[in-house]
Design a protein around this motif. Structure first.
Motif, PDB file in Angstrom:
ATOM      1  N   ASP A 147      13.466 -18.986 -22.978  1.00 24.60           N
ATOM      2  CA  ASP A 147      14.848 -19.070 -22.511  1.00 24.60           C
ATOM      3  C   ASP A 147      14.994 -18.163 -21.292  1.00 24.60           C
ATOM      4  O   ASP A 147      15.226 -16.962 -21.421  1.00 24.60           O
ATOM      5  CB  ASP A 147      15.811 -18.649 -23.618  1.00 24.60           C
ATOM      6  CG  ASP A 147      17.271 -18.929 -23.259  1.00 24.60           C
ATOM      7  OD1 ASP A 147      17.564 -19.065 -22.050  1.00 24.60           O
ATOM      8  OD2 ASP A 147      18.122 -18.979 -24.165  1.00 24.60           O
ATOM      9  N   LYS A 148      14.848 -18.743 -20.120  1.00 24.44           N
ATOM     10  CA  LYS A 148      14.972 -17.971 -18.876  1.00 24.44           C
ATOM     11  C   LYS A 148      16.405 -17.979 -18.354  1.00 24.44           C
ATOM     12  O   LYS A 148      16.805 -17.063 -17.626  1.00 24.44           O
ATOM     13  CB  LYS A 148      14.017 -18.531 -17.819  1.00 24.44           C
ATOM     14  CG  LYS A 148      12.545 -18.413 -18.202  1.00 24.44           C
ATOM     15  CD  LYS A 148      11.622 -18.849 -17.094  1.00 24.44           C
ATOM     16  CE  LYS A 148      11.535 -17.817 -15.998  1.00 24.44           C
ATOM     17  NZ  LYS A 148      10.486 -18.176 -14.995  1.00 24.44           N
ATOM     18  N   GLU A 149      17.163 -18.996 -18.723  1.00 20.30           N
ATOM     19  CA  GLU A 149      18.535 -19.093 -18.241  1.00 20.30           C
ATOM     20  C   GLU A 149      19.384 -17.937 -18.773  1.00 20.30           C
ATOM     21  O   GLU A 149      20.098 -17.280 -18.008  1.00 20.30           O
ATOM     22  CB  GLU A 149      19.139 -20.437 -18.660  1.00 20.30           C
ATOM     23  CG  GLU A 149      20.542 -20.672 -18.120  1.00 20.30           C
ATOM     24  CD  GLU A 149      21.084 -22.047 -18.466  1.00 20.30           C
ATOM     25  OE1 GLU A 149      22.297 -22.259 -18.277  1.00 20.30           O
ATOM     26  OE2 GLU A 149      20.288 -22.897 -18.921  1.00 20.30           O
ATOM     27  N   ARG A 150      19.293 -17.676 -20.060  1.00 17.03           N
ATOM     28  CA  ARG A 150      20.069 -16.569 -20.627  1.00 17.03           C
ATOM     29  C   ARG A 150      19.502 -15.214 -20.193  1.00 17.03           C
ATOM     30  O   ARG A 150      20.247 -14.259 -19.990  1.00 17.03           O
ATOM     31  CB  ARG A 150      20.118 -16.679 -22.148  1.00 17.03           C
ATOM     32  CG  ARG A 150      20.964 -17.861 -22.623  1.00 17.03           C
ATOM     33  CD  ARG A 150      21.113 -17.887 -24.142  1.00 17.03           C
ATOM     34  NE  ARG A 150      22.013 -18.949 -24.555  1.00 17.03           N
ATOM     35  CZ  ARG A 150      21.627 -20.204 -24.821  1.00 17.03           C
ATOM     36  NH1 ARG A 150      20.336 -20.534 -24.719  1.00 17.03           N
ATOM     37  NH2 ARG A 150      22.506 -21.114 -25.181  1.00 17.03           N
ATOM     38  N   ALA A 151      18.178 -15.141 -20.038  1.00 16.76           N
ATOM     39  CA  ALA A 151      17.578 -13.892 -19.557  1.00 16.76           C
ATOM     40  C   ALA A 151      18.051 -13.576 -18.141  1.00 16.76           C
ATOM     41  O   ALA A 151      18.241 -12.406 -17.793  1.00 16.76           O
ATOM     42  CB  ALA A 151      16.056 -13.997 -19.591  1.00 16.76           C
ATOM     43  N   LYS A 153      20.977 -14.184 -16.937  1.00 12.14           N
ATOM     44  CA  LYS A 153      22.309 -13.589 -17.033  1.00 12.14           C
ATOM     45  C   LYS A 153      22.231 -12.098 -17.316  1.00 12.14           C
ATOM     46  O   LYS A 153      23.047 -11.308 -16.840  1.00 12.14           O
ATOM     47  CB  LYS A 153      23.106 -14.254 -18.160  1.00 12.14           C
ATOM     48  CG  LYS A 153      23.495 -15.692 -17.916  1.00 12.14           C
ATOM     49  CD  LYS A 153      24.520 -16.171 -18.921  1.00 12.14           C
ATOM     50  CE  LYS A 153      24.028 -16.057 -20.356  1.00 12.14           C
ATOM     51  NZ  LYS A 153      24.999 -16.581 -21.330  1.00 12.14           N
ATOM     52  N   VAL A 154      21.229 -11.705 -18.084  1.00 16.36           N
ATOM     53  CA  VAL A 154      21.107 -10.316 -18.534  1.00 16.36           C
ATOM     54  C   VAL A 154      20.316  -9.466 -17.549  1.00 16.36           C
ATOM     55  O   VAL A 154      20.681  -8.322 -17.255  1.00 16.36           O
ATOM     56  CB  VAL A 154      20.433 -10.267 -19.929  1.00 16.36           C
ATOM     57  CG1 VAL A 154      20.163  -8.829 -20.359  1.00 16.36           C
ATOM     58  CG2 VAL A 154      21.290 -10.987 -20.954  1.00 16.36           C
ATOM     59  N   SER A 155      19.199 -10.025 -17.010  1.00 15.70           N
ATOM     60  CA  SER A 155      18.254  -9.218 -16.233  1.00 15.70           C
ATOM     61  C   SER A 155      17.930  -9.768 -14.856  1.00 15.70           C
ATOM     62  O   SER A 155      17.315  -9.060 -14.047  1.00 15.70           O
ATOM     63  CB  SER A 155      16.935  -9.079 -17.025  1.00 15.70           C
ATOM     64  OG  SER A 155      17.179  -8.531 -18.305  1.00 15.70           O
ATOM     65  N   TYR A 161      13.537 -14.673 -22.408  1.00 13.85           N
ATOM     66  CA  TYR A 161      13.492 -14.441 -23.842  1.00 13.85           C
ATOM     67  C   TYR A 161      12.381 -15.321 -24.403  1.00 13.85           C
ATOM     68  O   TYR A 161      12.382 -16.540 -24.198  1.00 13.85           O
ATOM     69  CB  TYR A 161      14.815 -14.835 -24.510  1.00 13.85           C
ATOM     70  CG  TYR A 161      15.972 -13.901 -24.252  1.00 13.85           C
ATOM     71  CD1 TYR A 161      16.068 -12.690 -24.931  1.00 13.85           C
ATOM     72  CD2 TYR A 161      16.969 -14.250 -23.335  1.00 13.85           C
ATOM     73  CE1 TYR A 161      17.142 -11.838 -24.704  1.00 13.85           C
ATOM     74  CE2 TYR A 161      18.043 -13.407 -23.100  1.00 13.85           C
ATOM     75  CZ  TYR A 161      18.125 -12.198 -23.790  1.00 13.85           C
ATOM     76  OH  TYR A 161      19.185 -11.354 -23.561  1.00 13.85           O
TER      77      TYR A 161
END
Length: 432
Positions: A147-151, A153-155, A161
């Motif tokens: 999951d790179k899309e949500r990562a 958003k975070v980093s 992830y």
């Protein structure tokens, strides 16, 4: 850092070897500074001798002697001046000396780009599918393993992830590596199979620090502030770019006993790399990330066994890949591609069925005494003599073998089979 005496004795050879590594360094200026430095050292020693003689004369006089006192003041001024010149000259001298790369071994191919690396071996049959194989990120995204899309958003970009079965597979690889390297019988078998004459001493597992001070990182030759290494803004600390970066310096300013060598470590660390200058390269999936997990080998040895330790570590890498049944090739890297600190560098590239290409998954680096000289890591011989240790480092597993497993072990229905050797670490499951 290489031995200055080697440069004094062989300036043209050092120039040639530096050029083969595409390293721009002014050897003539270095030698001029070296001569000035030696002259200044002699002058400073002479002045200090005169200072001590004058101080003794004042002491012997018993009563104040203004002539001797004035002479002492003049000597003090002269000494401060020459010491200042010496400090400045030594700084310039050391700055250039640190730029001189390690001397490549004779068996390193001479080449100007990575295109002149030499394939010395290929192993394993490339898998053949009766369907169109997918690449690792197509499978990883579809299965929810990556999951790179949500990562993002975070980093931000180049973070991910990893989830579910892919995480289990990663830790299975780590356990497999640690157990292999701690098993002396397995190491003996690898030594025999590869006709090596070397100790079968097991590797000691280590969890090294993830943060390294500048004075411990910079002498390793691995600190690359412009392209690779992250620095903490409020501290003199750098994020580890690979486990060996805080393993090779653990004996800094120490003397090891010859009878204790080789000292072999296998370290696990989460690693961090800026990957500057690689925009657009391997952006999909988990190949070129700012954060990844890595198991790394580090060996401290005598100079006589350093090259054999290098071959041993490559043999271990091949053993690990063969046990996973992943097709690969072995690359003897050319002078321009091995890096400044290396005397030799070997890569192992795994075949990726989904992308129809090879991907570097392992590297093995032989440093000779290049790191040990500035780290002042020495060994005491059985006869009492001192010399510098030799260092080697090599990948056991990073995250990249996950890519090869996903692409080579995929099934028509989108599953990924688990390599047989990893099943005991994953509850004997068949797929992830």
């Amino acid at each position: 850092m290489i031995d200055i005496q080697l440069i004094r004795d062989n300036p043209e050879l050092v120039k040639q070897k530096a050029a083969q590594k595409k390293s721009v360094v002014d050897i003539d200026m270095l030698l001029e500074l070296d001569a000035n430095r030696l002259q200044l050292l002699q002058e400073v020693e002479d002045i200090r001798r005169r200072r001590n003689e004058n101080a003794e004369a004042i002491k012997q006089a018993g009563t104040p002697d203004q002539v001797l006192i004035d002479k002492g003041k003049q000597i003090k001024i002269e000494l401060a001046e020459r010491e200042g010149y010496l400090v400045s000259t030594e700084k310039q001298w050391l700055d250039i000396l640190k730029q001189v790369p390690n001397m490549p071994l004779d068996n390193v191919p001479v080449g100007a780009t990575e295109n002149e690396n030499v394939v010395v071996k290929e192993w394993g049959a490339k898998p053949v599918f009766d369907f169109q194989p997918k690449n690792h990120w197509e499978l990883g995204y579809a299965k929810g393993w990556i999951d790179k899309e949500r990562a993002a958003k975070v980093s931000g970009s180049r973070f991910a992830y990893l989830k579910g079965g892919l995480v289990e597979l990663q830790f299975a690889l780590i356990q497999f590596a640690f157990q292999t390297l701690a098993n002396e019988e397995t190491l003996k078998s690898i030594i025999i199979d590869n006709n090596l004459t070397i100790s079968s001493k097991p590797f000691i597992p280590v969890l090294p620090p993830a943060l390294v001070r500048t004075d411990a990182y910079e002498p390793t030759g691995r600190l690359n502030a412009e392209e690779t290494t992250y620095k903490l803004s409020d501290d003199d600390l750098w994020l580890n770019a690979s486990a060996e970066h805080s393993l090779c310096n653990m004996y800094m300013n120490e003397i090891l006993n010859e009878n204790d060598l080789p000292i072999r470590y296998v370290g696990y660390s989460t690693s961090f790399r800026r990957e500057a200058g690689t925009y657009g390269k391997d952006m999909e999936g988990i190949i070129r990330m700012h954060q990844f997990n890595k198991v790394e080998m580090e060996v401290f040895s005598t100079p006589e066994t350093g090259a054999e330790e290098h071959r041993f570590m490559v043999a271990i890498q091949e053993y690990l890949m063969q046990r996973l049944n992943l097709p690969y090739r072995v690359i003897n890297k050319c002078t321009a591609d091995i890096g400044g600190p290396n005397a030799s560098g070997v890569d192992i590239d795994a075949w990726l069925a989904g992308e129809n290409r090879y991907l570097e998954t392992h590297t093995a680096d032989y440093m000779t005494d290049y790191q040990a000289r500035r780290l002042k890591t020495k060994l005491r011989r059985s006869d009492g003599e001192l010399s510098l240790v030799h260092t080697n480092d090599a990948t056991a597993f990073s995250q990249r073998p996950l890519v090869a497993i996903i692409e080579n072990y995929q099934t028509a229905d989108g599953q990924v089979r688990i390599p047989d050797v990893l099943k005991p670490y994953m509850g004997n499951k068949e797929t992830i």
